[in-house]
Structure formats: C-alpha cells, structure tokens
Design a protein around this motif. Structure first.
Motif, short mmCIF file in Angstrom:
data_model
loop_
_atom_site.label_atom_id
_atom_site.label_comp_id
_atom_site.label_asym_id
_atom_site.label_seq_id
_atom_site.Cartn_x
_atom_site.Cartn_y
_atom_site.Cartn_z
N GLN A 46 -61.36 9.62 -8.86
CA GLN A 46 -62.09 9.28 -10.08
C GLN A 46 -63.16 10.31 -10.38
O GLN A 46 -63.36 10.69 -11.54
N LEU A 47 -63.86 10.77 -9.33
CA LEU A 47 -64.87 11.81 -9.54
C LEU A 47 -64.24 13.11 -10.04
O LEU A 47 -64.78 13.77 -10.94
N ASP A 48 -63.08 13.49 -9.42
CA ASP A 48 -62.39 14.69 -9.88
C ASP A 48 -61.94 14.54 -11.34
O ASP A 48 -62.08 15.47 -12.15
N GLU A 49 -61.39 13.36 -11.66
CA GLU A 49 -60.96 13.12 -13.04
C GLU A 49 -62.16 13.13 -13.99
O GLU A 49 -62.08 13.70 -15.09
N ALA A 50 -63.27 12.56 -13.57
CA ALA A 50 -64.47 12.56 -14.39
C ALA A 50 -64.97 13.99 -14.60
O ALA A 50 -65.38 14.36 -15.71
N ALA A 51 -64.92 14.81 -13.54
CA ALA A 51 -65.33 16.21 -13.67
C ALA A 51 -64.41 16.95 -14.64
O ALA A 51 -64.87 17.75 -15.47
N LYS A 52 -63.10 16.68 -14.51
CA LYS A 52 -62.15 17.32 -15.42
C LYS A 52 -62.40 16.87 -16.86
O LYS A 52 -62.40 17.69 -17.78
N LEU A 53 -62.62 15.58 -17.06
CA LEU A 53 -62.91 15.07 -18.41
C LEU A 53 -64.20 15.66 -18.96
O LEU A 53 -64.29 15.98 -20.15
N ARG A 54 -65.19 15.82 -18.09
CA ARG A 54 -66.45 16.41 -18.52
C ARG A 54 -66.23 17.86 -18.96
O ARG A 54 -66.76 18.30 -19.98
N ALA A 55 -65.44 18.60 -18.16
CA ALA A 55 -65.15 19.99 -18.53
C ALA A 55 -64.41 20.05 -19.87
O ALA A 55 -64.72 20.89 -20.72
N GLU A 56 -63.44 19.15 -20.06
CA GLU A 56 -62.72 19.10 -21.34
C GLU A 56 -63.67 18.75 -22.48
O GLU A 56 -63.59 19.34 -23.57
N ALA A 57 -64.56 17.80 -22.24
CA ALA A 57 -65.52 17.39 -23.28
C ALA A 57 -66.45 18.55 -23.63
O ALA A 57 -66.75 18.78 -24.81
N GLU A 58 -66.89 19.29 -22.61
CA GLU A 58 -67.76 20.44 -22.88
C GLU A 58 -67.00 21.52 -23.66
O GLU A 58 -67.55 22.16 -24.56
N ALA A 59 -65.72 21.71 -23.29
CA ALA A 59 -64.91 22.70 -24.01
C ALA A 59 -64.74 22.27 -25.47
O ALA A 59 -64.87 23.08 -26.40
N LEU A 60 -64.46 20.98 -25.68
CA LEU A 60 -64.34 20.46 -27.05
C LEU A 60 -65.65 20.61 -27.81
O LEU A 60 -65.66 20.97 -28.99
N ARG A 61 -66.75 20.31 -27.14
CA ARG A 61 -68.06 20.42 -27.79
C ARG A 61 -68.32 21.86 -28.21
O ARG A 61 -68.75 22.13 -29.34
N SER A 62 -68.04 22.81 -27.31
CA SER A 62 -68.28 24.21 -27.67
C SER A 62 -67.34 24.65 -28.79
O SER A 62 -67.74 25.39 -29.68
N GLU A 63 -66.10 24.14 -28.75
CA GLU A 63 -65.15 24.47 -29.82
C GLU A 63 -65.65 23.93 -31.16
O GLU A 63 -65.63 24.64 -32.17
N TYR A 64 -66.12 22.69 -31.16
CA TYR A 64 -66.60 22.10 -32.41
C TYR A 64 -67.91 22.75 -32.87
O TYR A 64 -68.16 22.85 -34.07
N GLU A 65 -68.73 23.20 -31.92
CA GLU A 65 -69.94 23.93 -32.31
C GLU A 65 -69.55 25.24 -32.99
O GLU A 65 -70.15 25.61 -34.01
N LYS A 66 -68.54 25.93 -32.45
CA LYS A 66 -68.06 27.16 -33.08
C LYS A 66 -67.51 26.87 -34.47
O LYS A 66 -67.78 27.59 -35.43
N LYS A 67 -66.74 25.78 -34.57
CA LYS A 67 -66.18 25.41 -35.88
C LYS A 67 -67.30 25.05 -36.85
O LYS A 67 -67.22 25.39 -38.04
N ALA A 68 -68.32 24.36 -36.38
CA ALA A 68 -69.45 23.99 -37.24
C ALA A 68 -70.18 25.24 -37.71
O ALA A 68 -70.56 25.34 -38.89
N LEU A 69 -70.37 26.21 -36.80
CA LEU A 69 -71.01 27.47 -37.21
C LEU A 69 -70.15 28.22 -38.22
O LEU A 69 -70.67 28.76 -39.21
#
Length: 164
Positions: A46-69
């Motif tokens: 669960q911790l590994d999956e949570a870390a993976k989900l967090r990494a995906e969420a951060e990647a999505l956030r950075s992608e959407y920040e780039k799209k917003a810019l």
C-alpha cells in the motif's frame, strides 16, 4: 487441598504448561508471525502504491501547470492580437470617416457651385429680359415709323457687308 498430589498453584502451572505446549505444537507463534508478515507486506504494498500514486499525481500536477502556463500565454497572445485588430479597425474607421467627410464636403461644394451657376444664369436671363424690355421701351419712345425704316435699312446693309 490437593488433587492427585498437586496443590492448586501446581494445577495452574500445569495447565499453563499444557496450553503453552498446545500453542507450540499447533505452531501458533509461527502463524502469528506469518500473519504479521502478511500485514507488513500488505502495508508495504500500500505504501509503494501510495508513493507511485503520489508520483503520478505530481507528474499530472506539473503537466497541468505547464498547460495552464501555455494557456495563459495563448490568452495573452489572443488578447494582444485582439487589441491589434481593434486598433486597425479604429484606424480604418477613422480613415473611412475622413474619406466620407471629404466626399460629402466635395458634394456640398459641387451643389453650391451648381446653385451659383443656376443663380447666375437666372440673373443673366433676368438682366437680359430687363435690358430687352428697357431697349424696347426706349426704342418705342425714340423711334417712329420713319426712324424704323432707316434703322432697318442700315441693319440690312450691315448684314450684306458681312456676308461678302
């Protein structure tokens, strides 16, 4: 009080030894350890999956920040383009208005010139009519039948000379 030669404390100790022997014989500590290991492995997964989900969420956030810019840049570009087009439209409207004013001014000047020509023509016609009427009145007062004959003869003679 004793039973089979054991005092009550001995029976308690004996029963505890039997329970511990059964627990060891049934491998309860190993089962507990295995269960805890499964829970630990589940928690790690669960911790590994949570870390993976967090990494995906951060990647999505950075992608959407780039799209917003990028969208903000596009919006700024669109706004500047709209301002430029509006300025061109205003300039064209000013130019068209100046052309229209010049054309209408020219039309008004032409109408005034035409009215002046008409007024001059009417004035000349009125002047010619008045002069003809005055000449007719003067001629009527000054000339009689004998004077008319002499005037007609002179005029015919003048016409004859011109024809030659």
């Amino acid at each position: 009080m004793t039973a089979l030669g054991l005092p009550p404390g001995g029976w308690v100790a004996l029963s505890m030894l039997v329970v511990i022997a059964i627990i060891l014989w049934k491998k309860v500590p190993a089962a507990i350890a295995a269960s805890l290991d499964k829970k630990i492995a589940g928690i790690r997964a669960q911790l590994d999956e949570a870390a993976k989900l967090r990494a995906e969420a951060e990647a999505l956030r950075s992608e959407y920040e780039k799209k917003a810019l990028a969208a903000a840049g596009d919006a700024a570009s669109i706004v500047s383009h709209a301002h430029a087009e509006a300025a061109l439209i205003v300039e064209k409207a000013k130019s068209d208005a100046e052309t229209l004013i010049a054309r209408r001014g020219k039309m008004a000047e032409d109408k005034i010139a035409a009215a002046e020509r008409i007024a001059l023509a009417e004035l000349r016609a009125t002047t010619a009519n008045a002069a003809a009427a005055a000449a007719a009145q003067i001629i009527g007062e000054k000339l009689d039948a004998s004077g008319d004959k002499a005037l007609v003869d002179r005029t015919i003679a003048g016409l004859g000379q011109r024809a030659n």
